[in-house]
Motif scaffolding. Structure first.
Motif: not given
Length: 164
Positions: A9-10, A85-89, A124-132, A134-138
């Protein structure tokens, strides 16, 4: 969701889409092979790779120090450090979901002899929720995202699919 999906994603949404749609070019990549060798030879073989899977997430942690509650992720280079970093988070969040609290992370760059500490914050937890989301949309899209045309594309295992 997997750590690879978070990572891609990144790096590149097209790479993410191709990977999820089972177009996997990594088995032909020398760079990926070198990275796997470094990862496999950094920690004792019997302690290497912990696989955690449930209905929502599927992760493989390079090494987990249960005594100190530290996830270790081994990387060849720090060129994509934000991705690492985001993968580890993400991994920390999965362990928290499993009830393992107080976990931190460490990205090990054995070739560089460097380590980066990683912690997961509420932001970061909130950001991860948005990232996930966005990944689902992609990955749900009918067509692959456009080529991004970055300098690192030349070393990507998907290069031929995008440019040849």
């Amino acid at each position: 969701m997997t750590g690879t999906q978070i990572s891609y994603y990144f790096i590149c949404h097209r790479k993410l889409w191709l990977f999820v749609n089972q177009i996997d070019m990594e088995q032909t990549s020398d760079i990926v092979s070198i990275g796997k060798f470094i990862s496999e030879s950094t920690y004792e073989r019997e302690k290497h790779e912990i696989h955690i899977s449930d209905e929502e997430d599927d992760i493989v942690i390079d090494f987990y120090d249960s005594k100190n509650r530290i996830i270790h992720e081994v990387k060849k280079s720090d060129k994509m450090e934000e991705t690492h970093i985001w993968q580890v988070k993400f991994y920390i969040s999965v362990l928290e979901k499993k009830g393992i609290i107080g976990v931190t992370g460490e990205i090990d760059y054995p070739k560089l002899r460097q380590k980066i500490k990683v912690e997961l914050t509420d932001k970061d937890r909130s950001e991860l929720k948005l990232i996930k989301e966005n990944i689902i949309k992609i990955i749900s899209s009918e067509v692959a995202p456009d080529v991004i045309n970055k300098s690192f594309c030349k070393k990507c295992s998907y290069y031929e699919l995008c440019y040849v």
